[in-house]
Design an enzyme around this catalytic site. Structure first.
Site, mmCIF file in Angstrom:
data_model
loop_
_atom_site.group_PDB
_atom_site.id
_atom_site.type_symbol
_atom_site.label_atom_id
_atom_site.label_comp_id
_atom_site.label_asym_id
_atom_site.label_seq_id
_atom_site.Cartn_x
_atom_site.Cartn_y
_atom_site.Cartn_z
ATOM 1 N N LYS A 127 0.877 -1.164 0.000
ATOM 2 C CA LYS A 127 0.000 0.000 0.000
ATOM 3 C C LYS A 127 0.916 1.215 0.000
ATOM 4 O O LYS A 127 2.051 1.129 0.452
ATOM 5 C CB LYS A 127 -0.827 0.061 1.280
ATOM 6 C CG LYS A 127 -1.891 -0.989 1.402
ATOM 7 C CD LYS A 127 -2.786 -0.599 2.567
ATOM 8 C CE LYS A 127 -3.593 -1.757 3.083
ATOM 9 N NZ LYS A 127 -4.404 -1.387 4.241
ATOM 10 N N HIS A 130 1.711 6.511 3.025
ATOM 11 C CA HIS A 130 1.125 7.854 2.912
ATOM 12 C C HIS A 130 1.378 8.644 4.175
ATOM 13 O O HIS A 130 1.973 8.176 5.134
ATOM 14 C CB HIS A 130 -0.337 7.789 2.499
ATOM 15 C CG HIS A 130 -1.244 7.281 3.562
ATOM 16 N ND1 HIS A 130 -1.639 8.066 4.618
ATOM 17 C CD2 HIS A 130 -1.827 6.078 3.730
ATOM 18 C CE1 HIS A 130 -2.430 7.363 5.389
ATOM 19 N NE2 HIS A 130 -2.544 6.155 4.886
ATOM 20 N N HIS A 133 1.309 7.581 7.972
ATOM 21 C CA HIS A 133 2.384 6.840 8.630
ATOM 22 C C HIS A 133 3.518 7.726 9.090
ATOM 23 O O HIS A 133 4.364 7.305 9.873
ATOM 24 C CB HIS A 133 2.914 5.736 7.712
ATOM 25 C CG HIS A 133 2.017 4.554 7.666
ATOM 26 N ND1 HIS A 133 1.278 4.234 6.566
ATOM 27 C CD2 HIS A 133 1.708 3.645 8.612
ATOM 28 C CE1 HIS A 133 0.544 3.178 6.826
ATOM 29 N NE2 HIS A 133 0.796 2.792 8.071
HETATM 30 N N1 ARG Z 1 0.516 -1.762 9.863
HETATM 31 C C1 ARG Z 1 -0.485 -1.255 10.743
HETATM 32 C C2 ARG Z 1 -1.294 -0.176 10.054
HETATM 33 O O1 ARG Z 1 -0.766 0.600 9.305
HETATM 34 C C3 ARG Z 1 0.097 -0.691 12.004
HETATM 35 C C4 ARG Z 1 0.803 -1.682 12.891
HETATM 36 C C5 ARG Z 1 1.008 -1.164 14.258
HETATM 37 N N2 ARG Z 1 1.608 -2.088 15.170
HETATM 38 C C6 ARG Z 1 1.047 -3.174 15.675
HETATM 39 N N3 ARG Z 1 1.731 -3.934 16.480
HETATM 40 N N4 ARG Z 1 -0.212 -3.484 15.403
HETATM 41 O O2 ARG Z 1 -2.468 -0.063 10.295
#
Ligand code: ARG
Length: 567
Positions: A127, A130, A133
């Site tokens: 993805k 953006h 993040h």
């Molecule tokens: N990749 C996930 C997202 O962008 C965030 C992950 C955050 N960390 C975790 N341990 N869930 O929504």
């Protein structure tokens, strides 16, 4: 450094016979300096001493034994003692500490031997990376530095979103539309475009969603070709992220993402089963959380695949075994608050409550434009972080070309100012608030911005360069810094350790960012009012050393907030 609060508490304790630590907690910093440097509210003692606060205040004032080199004067106003400390002692203690500790000024070792694990950035591969993040990357990176500065051992984990249905979508999209995109010249761009298109088209075509599920199932089942394609997409995505991380100066100790937990998921499912926590619901395996007013936590879907929560449970268990952490901090958007509540509750039910109590979800708000509209989304108007950073750099380059065309290292300066402005904008407001992204505001050199702080830093540097020396602390006559504007700076410098401690306690880098603005503004006021380079050598030495202390502080603190790369 002399601990003024402690000294005040001791003197009041000698008179009242009340506990010193408790008294110290009551001490406040008055809203303006006419009311003293510290204030002690006596109404807090009224119950213990059975007297009216103004009477207590007067009695303390009459009987207190103070050392004049510490407390200069005490006024009674109503039920308050307003306490004025000795400014020369303040100056001496701060500047000597700066001279002794240099770049470590304000640090501590309260975290010695303790591990703080920080889960941050965590973009979803395949993805677009953006602007949403950015917040996790920047806030997490700042906390990493803050904890390190306090003596903790910080461990930064980039828990990459490298597993999940989005891969199914991308793979299904590739199988359908590969020939329509320029994979040869722009592989990453093509993948992202396919992802965005897939999300749009699946709204009207549920068969696409089914196809994506099939692909993801193949991936989970370890089908060879699918797995190879996954590996390839992961690799080129990471290479692409690295470009952005380099610009932001972000580093991680581990990139163990969701995929890393594939073989650790069955053991978690089995453990849940053994502990009698799993139940079937509409074909899925769930942990019922009704008792805790939460929807059930799905562990295995009706299609037989694991989900985000399953992987977070496996990851948390793994981190318990691996890191022996004192704190585990998840820097993730506020919209995932329920997810973390569920994960923590399930872990608690599994018997890991002690560890769960060391876990914190550190949420943050959205990035919105001037009108409050969310920036960056799946809709196809995605805003890529790398593009934004490059746009910032270009805008600063334009400003330089207009105002200072002969500047050396134009590109380097534009990078530091442009990227610094974006990072600082992100850090300077309380994290839970939505961040307003507005070019004019964040690049305003007069505003409460990164460029403003960089400007003040460069000022301090050029003053020192002009003088050609940094005075020895032994040559500084502390009585020469008596002006209110100088004392203001010294008070801010004095507070630094408390500020950083507070930022860590609240996991709130904005406390430090605001502090940098205050410090810069206070220096600017002093500098506009008084000449630093003057004929009188003692005055110059004192003011120059103060300038050095501010420079040193902006530099260190900027590093701590991970904002820009002050040279
Ligand atoms: N990749 C996930 C997202 O962008 C965030 C992950 C955050 N960390 C975790 N341990 N869930 O929504």
């Amino acid at each position: 450094m002399i601990n003024f609060k402690q000294k005040i508490a001791k003197a009041i304790s000698d008179v009242t016979k009340l506990e010193e630590d408790e008294l110290e907690n009551y001490i406040e910093i008055p809203p303006n300096t006419d009311l003293g440097d510290y204030a002690f509210p006596c109404f807090k003692l009224a119950k213990d001493l059975r007297k009216a606060p103004p009477i207590i205040a007067n009695e303390i004032k009459e009987n207190i034994k103070t050392d004049e080199s510490i407390i200069e004067k005490i006024d009674v106003v109503g039920g308050y003692l307003n306490i004025f400390i000795n400014k020369e002692t303040l100056t001496k203690t701060v500047l000597e500490e700066v001279a002794n500790t240099k770049e470590k000024y304000g640090s501590s070792n309260i975290g010695k031997g303790k591990n703080v694990v920080i889960d941050y950035s965590a973009p979803n591969i395949a993805k677009p990376f953006h602007i949403g993040h950015l917040r996790s990357t920047v806030i997490g990176g700042s906390l990493y530095k803050i904890y390190n500065f306090l003596g903790y051992n910080s461990v930064g984990i980039n828990y990459l979103g490298d597993w999940g249905l989005q891969f199914g979508k991308v793979m299904a999209g590739i199988s359908l539309w590969k020939n329509e995109y320029d994979f040869k010249n722009d592989e990453m761009g093509s993948i992202l475009k396919i992802y965005i298109r897939f999300n749009q088209e699946e709204k009207d075509k549920p068969e696409l969603t089914n196809l994506a599920r099939e692909y993801f199932k193949k991936l989970e089942d370890g089908e060879k070709e699918t797995h190879k394609l996954w590996e390839h997409i992961r690799k080129i995505s990471l290479e692409n992220y690295e470009k952005t991380y380099k610009l932001l100066n972000s580093k991680f100790d581990s990139y163990n993402g969701e995929a890393y937990y594939n073989d650790k998921m069955m053991p978690i499912v089995d453990e849940l089963k053994d502990k009698g926590l799993l139940k079937e619901s509409q074909g899925a395996q769930v942990v019922d959380l009704e008792k805790y007013n939460m929807p059930p936590c799905i562990i295995v879907t009706s299609a037989g695949t694991t989900i985000y929560a399953t992987r977070d449970l496996a990851a948390l268990k793994d981190r318990i075994n691996k890191y022996n952490f004192d704190k585990l901090i998840y820097v993730v958007g506020n919209e995932q608050a329920l997810h973390f509540k569920q994960v923590f509750k399930v872990m608690e039910l599994m018997g890991y409550g002690e560890y769960v109590s060391r876990c914190t979800h550190v949420p943050f708000g959205l990035v919105v434009d001037k009108d409050g509209e969310k920036i960056g989304s799946r809709k196809g108007n995605s805003v890529f972080l790398e593009d934004i950073l490059n746009e910032a750099i270009d805008k600063v380059k334009d400003i330089i070309n207009e105002k200072n065309p002969s500047l050396e290292d134009k590109d380097e300066v534009a990078k530091k100012v442009g990227v610094g402005a974006i990072i600082f904008n992100d850090l300077s407001n309380s994290r839970i608030k939505d961040e307003i992204f507005d070019w004019d505001m964040l690049l305003n050199f007069q505003g409460e911005t990164g460029p403003y702080i960089q400007y003040i830093y460069v000022r301090t540097k050029s003053i020192i360069d002009k003088a050609g020396y940094i005075p020895n602390i032994e040559d500084v006559d502390f009585s020469k810094l008596a002006e209110a504007e100088a004392i203001n700076i010294l008070k801010l410098l004095y507070q630094f350790n408390e500020i950083i401690q507070n930022a860590a306690d609240k996991n709130e880098p904005s406390i430090l960012a605001r502090y940098l603005i205050d410090l810069s503004q206070s220096f600017s006021t002093f500098y506009n009012e008084y000449k630093i380079i003057t004929q009188k050598r003692e005055v110059q030495d004192a003011r120059l050393f103060l300038t050095y202390a501010v420079r040193n502080s902006i530099k260190n603190r900027s590093r701590v907030t991970r904002y820009g790369n002050a040279k």
